[in-house]
Design an enzyme around this catalytic site. Structure first.
Site, PDB file in Angstrom:
ATOM      1  N   GLY A   1       0.824  -1.177  -0.063  1.00 51.41           N
ATOM      2  CA  GLY A   1      -0.079  -0.044   0.045  1.00 51.41           C
ATOM      3  C   GLY A   1       1.154   1.323  -0.011  1.00 51.41           C
ATOM      4  O   GLY A   1       0.436   2.184  -0.557  1.00 51.41           O
ATOM      5  N   THR A   2       1.851   1.192   0.614  1.00 50.80           N
ATOM      6  CA  THR A   2       2.787   2.455   0.915  1.00 50.80           C
ATOM      7  C   THR A   2       3.394   2.617  -0.504  1.00 50.80           C
ATOM      8  O   THR A   2       3.453   3.782  -0.982  1.00 50.80           O
ATOM      9  CB  THR A   2       4.197   2.004   1.737  1.00 50.80           C
TER      10      THR A   2
ATOM     11  N   GLN B   1      -7.574   0.057   3.661  1.00 49.73           N
ATOM     12  CA  GLN B   1      -8.391  -0.562   4.847  1.00 49.73           C
ATOM     13  C   GLN B   1      -9.669  -0.833   4.325  1.00 49.73           C
ATOM     14  O   GLN B   1     -10.786  -1.290   5.053  1.00 49.73           O
ATOM     15  CB  GLN B   1      -8.488   0.378   5.874  1.00 49.73           C
TER      16      GLN B   1
ATOM     17  N   CYS C   1       4.690   4.343  19.410  1.00 48.54           N
ATOM     18  CA  CYS C   1       5.892   4.489  20.190  1.00 48.54           C
ATOM     19  C   CYS C   1       7.151   5.256  19.257  1.00 48.54           C
ATOM     20  O   CYS C   1       7.604   4.009  18.284  1.00 48.54           O
ATOM     21  CB  CYS C   1       6.282   3.364  20.799  1.00 48.54           C
TER      22      CYS C   1
ATOM     23  N   ASN D   1      -7.773   3.698   9.010  1.00 49.77           N
ATOM     24  CA  ASN D   1      -7.281   2.606   9.723  1.00 49.77           C
ATOM     25  C   ASN D   1      -7.531   2.484  11.147  1.00 49.77           C
ATOM     26  O   ASN D   1      -7.551   1.384  11.637  1.00 49.77           O
ATOM     27  CB  ASN D   1      -5.839   2.242   9.437  1.00 49.77           C
TER      28      ASN D   1
ATOM     29  N   THR E   1      10.605  -7.359 -12.196  1.00 48.35           N
ATOM     30  CA  THR E   1      10.178  -8.439 -12.566  1.00 48.35           C
ATOM     31  C   THR E   1       8.946  -8.627 -11.539  1.00 48.35           C
ATOM     32  O   THR E   1       9.034  -8.590 -10.454  1.00 48.35           O
ATOM     33  CB  THR E   1      10.826  -9.767 -12.491  1.00 48.35           C
TER      34      THR E   1
ATOM     35  N   SER F   1      -3.567  -3.197  -0.701  1.00 50.17           N
ATOM     36  CA  SER F   1      -2.508  -3.945   0.077  1.00 50.17           C
ATOM     37  C   SER F   1      -2.929  -5.392   0.238  1.00 50.17           C
ATOM     38  O   SER F   1      -3.681  -5.354   0.867  1.00 50.17           O
ATOM     39  CB  SER F   1      -1.924  -3.031   1.006  1.00 50.17           C
TER      40      SER F   1
HETATM   41  N1  PLP Z   1      -2.831   2.885   4.019  1.00 47.76           N
HETATM   42  C1  PLP Z   1      -3.636   2.500   5.054  1.00 47.76           C
HETATM   43  C2  PLP Z   1      -4.752   3.162   5.280  1.00 47.76           C
HETATM   44  C3  PLP Z   1      -2.997   1.598   5.774  1.00 47.76           C
HETATM   45  O1  PLP Z   1      -3.715   1.121   6.958  1.00 47.76           O
HETATM   46  C4  PLP Z   1      -1.849   0.813   5.720  1.00 47.76           C
HETATM   47  C5  PLP Z   1      -1.262  -0.102   6.454  1.00 47.76           C
HETATM   48  O2  PLP Z   1      -1.451  -0.020   7.613  1.00 47.76           O
HETATM   49  C6  PLP Z   1      -1.021   1.487   4.540  1.00 47.76           C
HETATM   50  C7  PLP Z   1      -1.838   2.408   3.780  1.00 47.76           C
HETATM   51  C8  PLP Z   1       0.157   0.741   4.164  1.00 47.76           C
HETATM   52  O3  PLP Z   1       0.040  -0.568   3.737  1.00 47.76           O
HETATM   53  P1  PLP Z   1       1.284  -1.445   3.467  1.00 47.76           P
HETATM   54  O4  PLP Z   1       1.498  -1.970   4.848  1.00 47.76           O
HETATM   55  O5  PLP Z   1       1.147  -2.624   2.713  1.00 47.76           O
HETATM   56  O6  PLP Z   1       2.422  -0.713   2.926  1.00 47.76           O
END
Ligand code: PLP
Length: 399
Positions: free
Chosen positions: A76-77, A185, A331, A155, A243, A205
């Site tokens: 997702g990132t 999410q 944290c 999230n 790839t 993700s």
């Molecule tokens: N976006 C949201 C709303 C998330 O909750 C998360 C992960 O907790 C991410 C993006 C990032 O996803 P990933 O861990 O696959 O990089």
């Protein structure tokens, strides 16, 4: 505690257990069908076909029109980075970004980098129920706006945001502004139907819906120009060199298939269990307060504040009982930072540090929820005895 290896896992917004059916689907692509999908011999054809089939399924999962609109990524990132950097760098003359105060760090920290480079960044607010003040967009979108980035579901609270409406508002003011939706999410919890929206880019993700960690996807609407942020070979229409991770992509597609086929039925059950958990805790624990009171929430998430108790201590005590959950605090470098989401919601300081997110999945059972509801008052009473806020807690518990 059933088949869940003795643990009660209520942290499914952090990650999910990989479904056994997903593992089964992946296995052939490690040691038997290991070809590079871009090569030309027979072995590669099998990998190529698996990739094409997976793309078709993920297209359905997004509710997209065309499989060419799907780009596989690693998470997702990465999808958020590719979208934000890709759009802004393809439109260097537009130096305005709009997002929300409650995005995941993969969006917030990426736009912050642009802010530091001199871009103007505006942040939409949420109210105390966790709902997004989407109308604020009307006064913010302008000719200079390159991108609007809004998540589909939060999230921490599970609140669903009106991203379709956000895209409508944006395009009605500036049709050239691109809209990116972080649907990490939402995928697998609510139906996505991106073709019937004005959204240009969307990210998901795999590990949030029972596929493994390290695989994701991005929807890029046909005709949307983005600069590839990862350059390399011609893979993924030259938008993401490297790839393709065939076994993981096959796994993500299988997980998407499973999520789509049972979405309504499973979510009804998950929601019933979530409501049972929420109601049970709110009824039995006197200092418990529901943080996101919006009805419009993904079915698996609740976020509850326990006044005058430290969240990390609650988590440690739950862990001793075999219960996994998550606190609103992160944290960071040794200091406990309250959640940016709860702060944006103006959650009172009395429960800001004692907020716990419980997130369920289709593997959660009623017995597990009963166990948590039974033990939560015991844990909180124990911690209340060592809290520095004796006077306040005595008052709450004697009411
Ligand atoms: N976006 C949201 C709303 C998330 O909750 C998360 C992960 O907790 C991410 C993006 C990032 O996803 P990933 O861990 O696959 O990089």
């Amino acid at each position: 505690m059933s088949e869940n290896s003795g643990l009660i896992y209520l942290d499914n917004n952090a990650t999910t257990k990989v479904d056994k059916k997903v593992v089964e689907a992946m296995i052939p692509y490690f040691s038997n069908e290991y070809g590079n999908p871009s090569s030309i011999y027979e072995l590669a054809h099998t990998a190529h076909n698996a990739l094409s089939h997976s793309r078709e399924i993920i297209k359905e999962f997004f509710g997209a029109k065309n499989e060419l609109e799907i780009i596989f990524t690693s998470c997702g990132t990465e999808s958020a980075n590719a979208a934000i950097r890709g759009v802004t760098e393809a439109n260097p003359n537009k130096r305005h970004i709009i997002t929300t105060k409650v995005e995941h760090p993969c969006v917030l920290n990426t736009v912050k980098e642009f802010e530091e480079k001199g871009y103007r960044v505006d942040y939409l607010n949420v109210d105390e129920n966790g709902e997004l003040l989407v109308d604020e967009l009307k006064n913010l979108v302008n000719d200079n706006t390159a991108l609007v980035a809004i998540m589909a579901a939060n999230n921490e609270t599970g609140a669903i945001y009106p991203y379709e409406e956000a895209a409508e508002i944006t395009k009605s003011i500036n049709p050239d502004t691109k809209v990116f939706v972080d649907a990490v999410q939402a995928a697998g919890k609510i139906k996505l139907d991106v073709k019937n929206t004005k959204v240009d880019l969307m990210g998901i993700s795999g590990h949030k819906f029972h596929a493994p960690k390290g695989v994701g996807a991005m929807y890029v609407k046909k005709g949307t120009i983005i600069k590839p942020y990862m350059t390399g070979g011609h893979q993924e229409r030259a938008l993401r060199g490297g790839t393709e991770n065939v076994p993981y992509i096959v796994g993500m597609a299988r997980a998407a298939e499973l999520a789509m086929s049972a979405l309504e039925f499973e979510n009804k059950i998950v929601k019933e269990l979530r409501d049972m958990l929420e109601e049970g805790i709110l009824k039995n624990v006197k200092n418990a307060k529901l943080n996101s009171r919006t009805k419009n929430r993904v079915p698996n998430t609740t976020n509850i504040g326990f006044e005058y108790i430290e969240g990390e201590l609650i988590l440690l005590h739950l862990d001793k009982l075999g219960i996994c959950a998550s606190s609103g605090s992160a944290c960071t470098s040794g200091s406990l930072e309250p959640s940016h989401v709860l702060r944006a919601m103006k959650t009172p300081f009395t429960s800001l540090h004692g907020s716990i997110r419980f997130s369920l999945s289709r593997f959660t059972t009623k017995e597990e929820i009963d166990y948590v509801v039974k033990n939560m008052p015991i844990v909180i009473k124990k911690l209340a005895k060592i809290s520095p806020f004796q006077k306040e807690l005595t008052e709450i518990f004697s009411e």
